[in-house]
Structure formats: structure tokens, C-alpha cells
Design an enzyme around this catalytic site. Structure first.
Site, PDB file in Angstrom:
ATOM      1  N   ASP A   1       0.855  -0.974   0.020  1.00 30.51           N
ATOM      2  CA  ASP A   1       0.223  -0.288  -0.074  1.00 30.51           C
ATOM      3  C   ASP A   1       0.750   1.152  -0.341  1.00 30.51           C
ATOM      4  O   ASP A   1       1.456   0.772   1.037  1.00 30.51           O
ATOM      5  CB  ASP A   1      -0.723  -0.228   1.509  1.00 30.51           C
ATOM      6  CG  ASP A   1      -1.842   1.040   1.431  1.00 30.51           C
ATOM      7  OD1 ASP A   1      -1.605   1.940   0.329  1.00 30.51           O
ATOM      8  OD2 ASP A   1      -2.785   1.496   2.357  1.00 30.51           O
TER       9      ASP A   1
ATOM     10  N   ASP B   1      -2.803   2.292  -6.485  1.00 30.62           N
ATOM     11  CA  ASP B   1      -2.343   2.602  -4.847  1.00 30.62           C
ATOM     12  C   ASP B   1      -1.877   1.214  -3.687  1.00 30.62           C
ATOM     13  O   ASP B   1      -1.008   1.748  -3.408  1.00 30.62           O
ATOM     14  CB  ASP B   1      -1.825   3.939  -4.417  1.00 30.62           C
ATOM     15  CG  ASP B   1      -2.812   3.857  -3.299  1.00 30.62           C
ATOM     16  OD1 ASP B   1      -3.706   3.583  -3.167  1.00 30.62           O
ATOM     17  OD2 ASP B   1      -2.446   4.056  -2.506  1.00 30.62           O
ATOM     18  N   GLU B   2      -2.405   0.150  -4.571  1.00 31.26           N
ATOM     19  CA  GLU B   2      -2.850  -0.981  -3.443  1.00 31.26           C
ATOM     20  C   GLU B   2      -2.641  -1.883  -4.305  1.00 31.26           C
ATOM     21  O   GLU B   2      -3.316  -1.770  -5.162  1.00 31.26           O
ATOM     22  CB  GLU B   2      -3.912  -0.842  -2.681  1.00 31.26           C
ATOM     23  CG  GLU B   2      -4.298  -1.044  -1.438  1.00 31.26           C
ATOM     24  CD  GLU B   2      -5.003  -0.759  -0.574  1.00 31.26           C
ATOM     25  OE1 GLU B   2      -5.856  -1.793  -0.004  1.00 31.26           O
ATOM     26  OE2 GLU B   2      -5.559   0.257  -0.607  1.00 31.26           O
TER      27      GLU B   2
HETATM   28 MG    MG Z   1      -2.352   3.972  -0.058  1.00 23.18          MG
END
Ligand code: MG
Length: 356
Positions: free
Chosen positions: A13, A108-109
Site C-alpha cells: 500500500d 496504489d494498493e
Molecule cells: Mg495507500
């Protein structure tokens, strides 16, 4: 595969991704409270903010106008999606150096299943460490990572030492780790379910472990069985690469059933913003087949309605909501909106079928 074979899952993350990119590109912002999102008028919401802003209570998904009340010096930058997508692509390529089993949850993960990886003698911890270093060296952005035997625990682990942290939950750690974990951390437990559990005096996973599988399924249906497993740190969900996804949706269950009024547009707008954020993240390269709405009425009947389109459209969702609500003409307990994607796999089969 034998489900008892221990898997090695990494959840990566990025730390306040959009804001981190903007700050990286303008170092003058480094010591200031920074957020990325919509403008305070037009009911804009924040996508993300840095840790300095968080000290003021500013959070992602917060209305920009409200965030500015909490933190008047907050610098709110517009979303520059092309920059975030470019960075996300590089990060994804780094993941793919270690495994093909990458399931992005947003830009983003992502989950990575590295069970079959032979790099670093198969140590998921060392792989996670190296991935974080590579992301830093390549992009000057920090990532947090969690390593665990399943998705549920890996995701919790990545948040445990945030920002710029690495946390590992080994199979032998699970029993001890899980017992104090609040029930609201369980995957799929939203505000409403959490409140129901709290009302029964159930706050931690250890509290929940006292209930039988039957007791839980009586109260929560199929999800009860998942609760039974998850409060013991068990989660059988596989890491599924993006191309497998057939649909994407967001939904909201209401504390109190609602009637469809002018006010409902605000709820729909929030859902729409969430959906667009997720679509731009995990599914920006997918072709849309239709957009659909799902509602649950106060009599527990469920209905869905869809409309063919290649591009989602907010007013179309409103239209679908009005049409579907007429079916029962009573209050509503849940609204979900989503899209179905065109699945290449199917198309290929179809073509083959025609040829032979
Ligand atoms: Mg994040």
C-alpha cells in the site's frame, strides 16, 4: 491446491500516494499540510492527504470544504491522474518481477501471492523488503507492506506500521495477533455490521470466536461463515489478477431505511465518486459493457437494473434508481451502483465456437 498449504501473501500500500507524488514533484510542499482532491465548492472531496494534514484530522474521502475548516492552511491540489497512473504502472511492473499473481485494489494498493516464488529462498519478508526498496529507488515514493498467510491479515499488516513500514504476521503469530483485533477491522464489516456486533457486546475477534458458525450464519447469512473464519485469522480468498474481474461496484447500507427523495442525489453522488475512483484505479484499462444499480428494499427484496453503455454516466444511475424504486414503492435499505466489463475470455470462446 490443498487449502491447508500455507500461502505467502504480500499487501503493498503506497503511503498517501497522490499527495506523495505531488510533494515529490514540488519539494516546497514537503513541510506543509497537503491534500489532493476536488475544490471546496461543488461538493468536492479529498482523494488523499499527507500525514501533516492528518494531524489536523483531515482524512481521505472528506469533503474539501470541511477539511479546510479543520485545517485552514491545507493546500488542496487538483488531481493529476496521468502522473499517478504512470507511477502505478512502474510499481505494477516491479510487482510482476516477483509474481504474476498480482491483484490491484486501486492504483496504489495490491495483493501479491508469492507462494511459488523462489527468489530470496522463497522468503516473502525479504521479497516485500526488496519491493519497498525498489519503489523508493525508482520513484522516490514510500510504500508500506504487510506479509501474512492470507489476504485479510496481509492487508491489516500493511497498515500496522504505516507509513513506510513493513509488518509480518507468521502462521504461528495469528492466534495471538487476532484476539485483540477490533471486529470492525474484519474484511466486509462495515459500519452497520460493526454496530450490530457492538450491540451484542462483541468488540474484538476473541469476543466473536465465542459464537458458533451456526449462530453467526443465522444472524448474517453467508457472510456469517466468513466472520467465523476471519475472527480466527482464516481467509481462503485467492489473489485474483485483474483480468479475471467481471464487474466492479460500490454500495451503501443505511442505518435507517430511506425513501427516494431529492436528498438521495447526495448519496448517489458519493457512491458515484467512489465508483469512479475505483474504476480509474483498478480498471482504467477495461471496457465497460453496462452500468447497473442494485437496491434492497425494506422488505428485504433485492432488485437490479442495468443499461448497456461503454461509458458510465451519473444521470443514468439516477434514472435507474427512479425506475427500480417504483417496483416496490417502499423504503430502501441498500443502494449499490456498478459496471460490468466486457470479458475478453468470453469473446475468445465465442469466436472459437463460431469457427468450429
Ligand atoms: Mg495507500
Amino acid at each position: 491446491m490443498n487449502s491447508h498449504v500455507s500461502r505467502k501473501i504480500i499487501h503493498v500500500d503506497m503511503d498517501c500516494f497522490y499527495a506523495a507524488i505531488e510533494i515529490r514533484d514540488d519539494p516546497a510542499l514537503a513541510e506543509k499540510p497537503v491534500a489532493v482532491g476536488g475544490s471546496p465548492n461543488e461538493r468536492g472531496v479529498l482523494c488523499t492527504c499527507n500525514y501533516i494534514a492528518r494531524k489536523f484530522g483531515v482524512r481521505s474521502a472528506m469533503a474539501t470544504a470541511y477539511a479546510l475548516k479543520l485545517c485552514p492552511d491545507l493546500i488542496v491540489l487538483p488531481v493529476t491522474m496521468h502522473k499517478y497512473k504512470a507511477a502505478a504502472k512502474i510499481i505494477h511492473d516491479i510487482f510482476r518481477e516477483y509474481t504474476d499473481l498480482v491483484e490491484p485494489l486501486s492504483l496504489d494498493e495490491a495483493y501479491l501471492d508469492v507462494s511459488s516464488s523462489t527468489l530470496h529462498q522463497g522468503s516473502a519478508t525479504l521479497i516485500a523488503k526488496e519491493i519497498r526498496e525498489k519503489i523508493w529507488k525508482t520513484l522516490h515514493l514510500t510504500a508500506s507492506a504487510g506479509v501474512a498467510p492470507n489476504k485479510f491479515l496481509a492487508k491489516i499488516a500493511s497498515g500496522w506500521k504505516k507509513p513506510n513500514g513493513l509488518f509480518v504476521i507468521r502462521p504461528t503469530d495469528i492466534e495471538n495477533f487476532i484476539k485483540d483485533l477490533p471486529v470492525k477491522k474484519i474484511h466486509g464489516v462495515g459500519k452497520v455490521t460493526a454496530e450490530k456486533l457492538h450491540a451484542r457486546g462483541l468488540y474484538t475477534c476473541l469476543d466473536l470466536q465465542k459464537l458458533s458458525r451456526i449462530d453467526l450464519t443465522d444472524h448474517f447469512g453467508k457472510f456469517g461463515s466468513q466472520l467465523y473464519d476471519q475472527c480466527r485469522g482464516i481467509d481462503h480468498r485467492k489473489v485474483e489478477p485483474n483480468r479475471m474481474r467481471k464487474s466492479l461496484s460500490v454500495e451503501r447500507t443505511f442505518n435507517k431505511d430511506i425513501a427516494i427523495t431529492q436528498e438521495t442525489i447526495h448519496i448517489m453522488k458519493d457512491l458515484y465518486d467512489q465508483l469512479m475512483k475505483r474504476l480509474n484505479g483498478i480498471a482504467h484499462n477495461r471496457q465497460i459493457k453496462n452500468q447497473y444499480i442494485k437496491v434492497k428494499f425494506s422488505n428485504f427484496k433485492q432488485a437490479t437494473l442495468e443499461r448497456a453503455t461503454h461509458e458510465v454516466n451519473f444521470s443514468q444511475y439516477m434514472q435507474l434508481l427512479f425506475e427500480i424504486s417504483k417496483r416496490e414503492n417502499i423504503q430502501i435499505r441498500l443502494i449499490g451502483i456498478g459496471v460490468h466489463f466486457i470479458c475478453d475470455e468470453k469473446k475468445k470462446n465465442f469466436i472459437q465456437h463460431k469457427l468450429f
